[in-house]
Design a protein around this motif. Structure first.
Motif, PDB file in Angstrom:
ATOM      1  N   ALA A  58       0.831  -1.216   0.000  1.00 14.48           N
ATOM      2  CA  ALA A  58       0.000   0.000   0.000  1.00 14.48           C
ATOM      3  C   ALA A  58       0.861   1.260   0.000  1.00 14.48           C
ATOM      4  O   ALA A  58       0.586   2.205  -0.744  1.00 14.48           O
ATOM      5  N   ALA A  59       1.908   1.265   0.805  1.00 15.45           N
ATOM      6  CA  ALA A  59       2.784   2.438   0.879  1.00 15.45           C
ATOM      7  C   ALA A  59       3.497   2.677  -0.449  1.00 15.45           C
ATOM      8  O   ALA A  59       3.601   3.822  -0.914  1.00 15.45           O
ATOM      9  N   ALA A  60       3.978   1.618  -1.075  1.00 14.43           N
ATOM     10  CA  ALA A  60       4.663   1.757  -2.362  1.00 14.43           C
ATOM     11  C   ALA A  60       3.700   2.244  -3.439  1.00 14.43           C
ATOM     12  O   ALA A  60       4.042   3.097  -4.259  1.00 14.43           O
ATOM     13  N   ALA A  61       2.489   1.717  -3.436  1.00 14.41           N
ATOM     14  CA  ALA A  61       1.490   2.143  -4.420  1.00 14.41           C
ATOM     15  C   ALA A  61       1.102   3.601  -4.190  1.00 14.41           C
ATOM     16  O   ALA A  61       1.019   4.391  -5.136  1.00 14.41           O
ATOM     17  N   ASP A  62       0.887   3.974  -2.933  1.00  9.42           N
ATOM     18  CA  ASP A  62       0.528   5.363  -2.610  1.00  9.42           C
ATOM     19  C   ASP A  62       1.621   6.340  -3.010  1.00  9.42           C
ATOM     20  O   ASP A  62       1.336   7.476  -3.386  1.00  9.42           O
ATOM     21  N   ALA A  63       2.872   5.902  -2.930  1.00  6.97           N
ATOM     22  CA  ALA A  63       4.003   6.760  -3.284  1.00  6.97           C
ATOM     23  C   ALA A  63       4.263   6.782  -4.789  1.00  6.97           C
ATOM     24  O   ALA A  63       5.169   7.473  -5.253  1.00  6.97           O
ATOM     25  N   GLY A  64       3.505   6.015  -5.557  1.00  7.02           N
ATOM     26  CA  GLY A  64       3.684   5.974  -7.003  1.00  7.02           C
ATOM     27  C   GLY A  64       4.860   5.128  -7.445  1.00  7.02           C
ATOM     28  O   GLY A  64       5.288   5.193  -8.590  1.00  7.02           O
ATOM     29  N   ARG A  65       5.362   4.295  -6.551  1.00  4.86           N
ATOM     30  CA  ARG A  65       6.519   3.447  -6.871  1.00  4.86           C
ATOM     31  C   ARG A  65       6.106   2.057  -7.331  1.00  4.86           C
ATOM     32  O   ARG A  65       6.936   1.267  -7.756  1.00  4.86           O
ATOM     33  N   LEU A  66       4.820   1.746  -7.239  1.00  7.57           N
ATOM     34  CA  LEU A  66       4.295   0.430  -7.562  1.00  7.57           C
ATOM     35  C   LEU A  66       2.985   0.610  -8.303  1.00  7.57           C
ATOM     36  O   LEU A  66       2.116   1.357  -7.852  1.00  7.57           O
ATOM     37  N   THR A  67       2.843  -0.075  -9.429  1.00  6.22           N
ATOM     38  CA  THR A  67       1.606  -0.034 -10.194  1.00  6.22           C
ATOM     39  C   THR A  67       0.878  -1.350 -10.005  1.00  6.22           C
ATOM     40  O   THR A  67       1.448  -2.418 -10.230  1.00  6.22           O
ATOM     41  N   LEU A  68      -0.373  -1.257  -9.569  1.00  6.09           N
ATOM     42  CA  LEU A  68      -1.238  -2.422  -9.410  1.00  6.09           C
ATOM     43  C   LEU A  68      -2.379  -2.272 -10.403  1.00  6.09           C
ATOM     44  O   LEU A  68      -3.141  -1.313 -10.326  1.00  6.09           O
ATOM     45  N   SER A  69      -2.486  -3.199 -11.330  1.00  6.52           N
ATOM     46  CA  SER A  69      -3.507  -3.124 -12.359  1.00  6.52           C
ATOM     47  C   SER A  69      -4.324  -4.409 -12.341  1.00  6.52           C
ATOM     48  O   SER A  69      -3.774  -5.501 -12.448  1.00  6.52           O
ATOM     49  N   GLY A  70      -5.614  -4.269 -12.191  1.00  5.93           N
ATOM     50  CA  GLY A  70      -6.499  -5.428 -12.177  1.00  5.93           C
ATOM     51  C   GLY A  70      -6.994  -5.733 -10.783  1.00  5.93           C
ATOM     52  O   GLY A  70      -6.371  -5.363  -9.786  1.00  5.93           O
ATOM     53  N   PRO A  71      -8.124  -6.411 -10.687  1.00  3.69           N
ATOM     54  CA  PRO A  71      -8.759  -6.641  -9.395  1.00  3.69           C
ATOM     55  C   PRO A  71      -7.993  -7.553  -8.444  1.00  3.69           C
ATOM     56  O   PRO A  71      -8.196  -7.494  -7.240  1.00  3.69           O
ATOM     57  N   ARG A  72      -7.093  -8.370  -8.946  1.00  6.37           N
ATOM     58  CA  ARG A  72      -6.381  -9.314  -8.085  1.00  6.37           C
ATOM     59  C   ARG A  72      -4.925  -8.927  -7.838  1.00  6.37           C
ATOM     60  O   ARG A  72      -4.234  -9.586  -7.074  1.00  6.37           O
ATOM     61  N   ALA A  73      -4.448  -7.866  -8.460  1.00  7.33           N
ATOM     62  CA  ALA A  73      -3.037  -7.489  -8.332  1.00  7.33           C
ATOM     63  C   ALA A  73      -2.619  -7.251  -6.889  1.00  7.33           C
ATOM     64  O   ALA A  73      -1.528  -7.640  -6.469  1.00  7.33           O
ATOM     65  N   GLY A  74      -3.468  -6.641  -6.101  1.00  3.64           N
ATOM     66  CA  GLY A  74      -3.150  -6.335  -4.717  1.00  3.64           C
ATOM     67  C   GLY A  74      -2.978  -7.555  -3.825  1.00  3.64           C
ATOM     68  O   GLY A  74      -2.455  -7.452  -2.715  1.00  3.64           O
ATOM     69  N   GLU A  75      -3.387  -8.714  -4.329  1.00  2.00           N
ATOM     70  CA  GLU A  75      -3.252  -9.940  -3.541  1.00  2.00           C
ATOM     71  C   GLU A  75      -1.805 -10.310  -3.250  1.00  2.00           C
ATOM     72  O   GLU A  75      -1.545 -11.102  -2.345  1.00  2.00           O
ATOM     73  N   ILE A  76      -0.853  -9.725  -3.979  1.00  2.00           N
ATOM     74  CA  ILE A  76       0.548 -10.055  -3.679  1.00  2.00           C
ATOM     75  C   ILE A  76       0.922  -9.627  -2.268  1.00  2.00           C
ATOM     76  O   ILE A  76       1.837 -10.192  -1.682  1.00  2.00           O
ATOM     77  N   ALA A  77       0.212  -8.660  -1.710  1.00  2.00           N
ATOM     78  CA  ALA A  77       0.527  -8.174  -0.360  1.00  2.00           C
ATOM     79  C   ALA A  77       0.511  -9.297   0.670  1.00  2.00           C
ATOM     80  O   ALA A  77       1.320  -9.305   1.588  1.00  2.00           O
ATOM     81  N   GLN A  78      -0.393 -10.257   0.497  1.00  3.23           N
ATOM     82  CA  GLN A  78      -0.469 -11.344   1.481  1.00  3.23           C
ATOM     83  C   GLN A  78       0.688 -12.324   1.371  1.00  3.23           C
ATOM     84  O   GLN A  78       0.889 -13.139   2.268  1.00  3.23           O
ATOM     85  N   TRP A  79       1.461 -12.248   0.283  1.00  2.76           N
ATOM     86  CA  TRP A  79       2.585 -13.167   0.083  1.00  2.76           C
ATOM     87  C   TRP A  79       3.937 -12.504   0.331  1.00  2.76           C
ATOM     88  O   TRP A  79       4.971 -13.155   0.190  1.00  2.76           O
ATOM     89  N   LEU A  80       3.917 -11.245   0.659  1.00  3.85           N
ATOM     90  CA  LEU A  80       5.160 -10.514   0.903  1.00  3.85           C
ATOM     91  C   LEU A  80       5.293 -10.206   2.381  1.00  3.85           C
ATOM     92  O   LEU A  80       4.297  -9.999   3.057  1.00  3.85           O
TER      93      LEU A  80
END
Length: 141
Positions: A102-124
């Motif tokens: 979330a912090a990386a995406a909010d800072a514009g350092r990470l692009t999440l595209s698509g409804p499931r892209a954010g699911e990587i957070a649970q694996w990191l």
């Protein structure tokens, strides 16, 4: 192809340790050599693919690697519906837990595209960034 998707935990720890100082403080530590950076990026991305097997999300870290991960509908042609893209330094900070999705995406350092892209957070993170010798993650984080 299976050999490319797997990452040896010992090699992954060593590769991350080689760039750890740079990940923690960009201004004080010199940038790693391209080969060191590439190894750390590739091995951590392949570790993610191993701990979160599947092909519903594509993680891209240009120019070094793109992996598919997370169980669900498989994508085979064209632009994937769920894409995560970032630069090598941000990826390694995500992979080691030094920064959150979330912090990386909010800072514009990470692009999440698509409804499931954010699911990587649970694996990191896939390795710990808080010690000199990171340990691979065993379960979703």
């Amino acid at each position: 192809m299976a050999a490319r998707r797997s990452a040896d935990p010992t090699k992954t720890r060593a590769a991350v340790a080689a760039v750890a100082a740079w990940l923690r403080d960009e201004s004080a530590a010199p940038a790693p050599a391209r080969a060191e950076l590439a190894d750390a990026v590739r091995l951590t991305a392949r570790t993610l693919a191993a701990v979160a097997p599947g092909a519903s999300v594509e993680v891209r870290v240009p120019p070094f690697v793109a992996v598919q991960c997370i169980a669900g509908p498989r994508h085979t042609r064209g632009t994937p519906p769920n894409v995560v893209e970032t630069d090598p330094r941000t990826w390694l900070q995500l992979a080691t837990g030094l920064v959150g999705v979330a912090a990386a995406a909010d800072a514009g350092r990470l692009t999440l595209s698509g409804p499931r892209a954010g699911e990587i957070a649970q694996w990191l993170p896939v390795v710990s960034g808080s010690t000199d010798t990171p340990e691979p993650s065993e379960s979703p984080g």
